[in-house]
Design an enzyme around this catalytic site. Structure first.
Site, PDB file in Angstrom:
ATOM      1  N   GLU A 141      38.826  39.729  38.994  1.00 34.84           N
ATOM      2  CA  GLU A 141      39.210  38.323  39.230  1.00 34.84           C
ATOM      3  C   GLU A 141      38.370  37.381  38.376  1.00 34.84           C
ATOM      4  OE1 GLU A 141      39.277  36.982  43.415  1.00 34.84           O
ATOM      5  OE2 GLU A 141      38.598  35.047  42.642  1.00 34.84           O
TER       6      GLU A 141
ATOM      7  N   THR B 106      37.001  34.044  44.594  1.00 33.86           N
ATOM      8  CA  THR B 106      37.485  33.688  45.939  1.00 33.86           C
ATOM      9  C   THR B 106      36.725  34.392  47.068  1.00 33.86           C
ATOM     10  OG1 THR B 106      39.162  35.391  45.675  1.00 33.86           O
ATOM     11  CG2 THR B 106      39.851  33.124  45.232  1.00 33.86           C
TER      12      THR B 106
HETATM   13  S1  SF4 Z   1      44.096  35.922  50.478  1.00 32.80           S
HETATM   14 FE1  SF4 Z   1      41.992  35.582  49.761  1.00 32.80          FE
HETATM   15  S2  SF4 Z   1      41.010  37.582  49.868  1.00 32.80           S
HETATM   16 FE2  SF4 Z   1      43.212  37.910  49.934  1.00 32.80          FE
HETATM   17  S3  SF4 Z   1      43.810  38.260  47.809  1.00 32.80           S
HETATM   18 FE3  SF4 Z   1      44.060  36.100  48.238  1.00 32.80          FE
HETATM   19  S4  SF4 Z   1      42.147  35.193  47.565  1.00 32.80           S
HETATM   20 FE4  SF4 Z   1      41.774  37.355  47.771  1.00 32.80          FE
END
Ligand code: SF4
Length: 288
Positions: free
Chosen positions: A125, A157
């Protein structure tokens, strides 16, 4: 012995969406279907997809025709452009929260700021985010980095709130013009908080998830930080009876890439091990 499962254990929104898209593409697509790298860090799900004709390929250059699914982490924009240029069909399963972080990186770059990404440099990512953040962007991963006076900050994230705040405090001493985007995903925060709360009321924590899953590893790390004995397993076959001796309450949590069915099998196996039942007895009782 009591077993409590963390409320949000298992697939998060973005992973669920990506896996559904992969199975759907396998069903509807005429030609070969690939994912660029494993769709999630879970070997069991990857194997299941392979049985449905979806192959994980690490290097985009080795894909000659058909459809390519971009996983929830996203990819460097050049990769998507090159796939399309070569006539491949692209199914973009990038999580919308990751897309938001990519847009934030591009916006900060557009403001002429040096983009600072808080995260793990080798995480896919972050590698993709860097593609949107520009050549002069830097990655902050606990160690000091040289930054300019005018910066834009965002994060991978899955970074914890604590780590993000610590990074911002460090940047505050070096830069005077800072634009911050909070790109931490709520799913991660909620899962981490609930896991830590569960660890506090348990004698032992079992963390379920793929060995390569960064967010699963992070959950195990947080349980240990709370001071609880913690065991990490990918499947129920790795559980050992000895772990549960003297334990009155076990907490079970799972990373965002762990299917609900795997969590259920782990819980069932813990019950069997702690009540002295064999796997075969358990299956007989469930009529399987
Ligand atoms: S919901 Fe949050 S943890 Fe899940 S893939 Fe998306 S960014 Fe990543």
């Amino acid at each position: 012995m009591k077993i409590e499962v963390a409320r949000n254990a298992g697939f998060c929104f973005g992973v669920k969406r990506a896996v559904q898209l992969a199975f759907e593409t396998a069903r509807t697509s005429g030609g070969p279907v690939h994912t660029l790298g494993p769709i999630i860090h879970n070997p069991q799900v990857v194997a299941e997809l392979e049985r449905h004709g979806v192959r994980a390929i690490a290097d985009a250059r080795h894909i000659r025709r058909g459809t390519v699914i971009i996983r929830s982490h996203g990819v460097h924009p050049d990769v998507i452009e090159s796939l399309r240029r070569r006539g491949l069909t692209v199914v973009d399963a990038t999580c919308p929260f990751v897309t938001k972080a990519q847009r934030a990186a591009a916006a900060l770059r557009g403001e002429g700021r040096q983009v600072v990404i808080v995260g793990e440099p080798r995480h896919p990512e972050v590698v993709a985010l860097k593609g949107y953040a520009g050549r002069d962007s830097v990655i902050f991963n606990h160690q000091p980095v040289r930054i300019k006076n005018r910066i834009g900050v965002l994060s991978q994230t899955t970074v914890s709130e604590d780590d993000f705040v610590r990074a911002l405090l460090a940047f505050g001493k070096q830069a005077s013009d800072i634009h911050i985007f909070n790109t931490i995903c709520n799913a991660t925060q909620i899962r981490q908080r609930q896991t830590m709360e569960l660890a506090q009321r348990s004698d032992l924590m079992v963390v379920v998830g793929g060995r390569d899953s960064a967010n699963t590893a992070r959950l195990a790390e947080l349980c240990k930080r709370v001071g609880q004995p913690t065991r990490s397993v990918e499947t129920e076959d790795e559980l050992r009876t000895a772990w549960f001796r003297g334990v009155r309450k076990v907490g079970v949590t799972a990373g965002a890439s762990t299917p609900a069915a795997t969590v259920q099998r782990v819980v069932r196996r813990i019950r069997e091990l702690t009540t002295g039942k064999t796997k075969a007895e358990g299956r007989r009782r469930r009529g399987q």
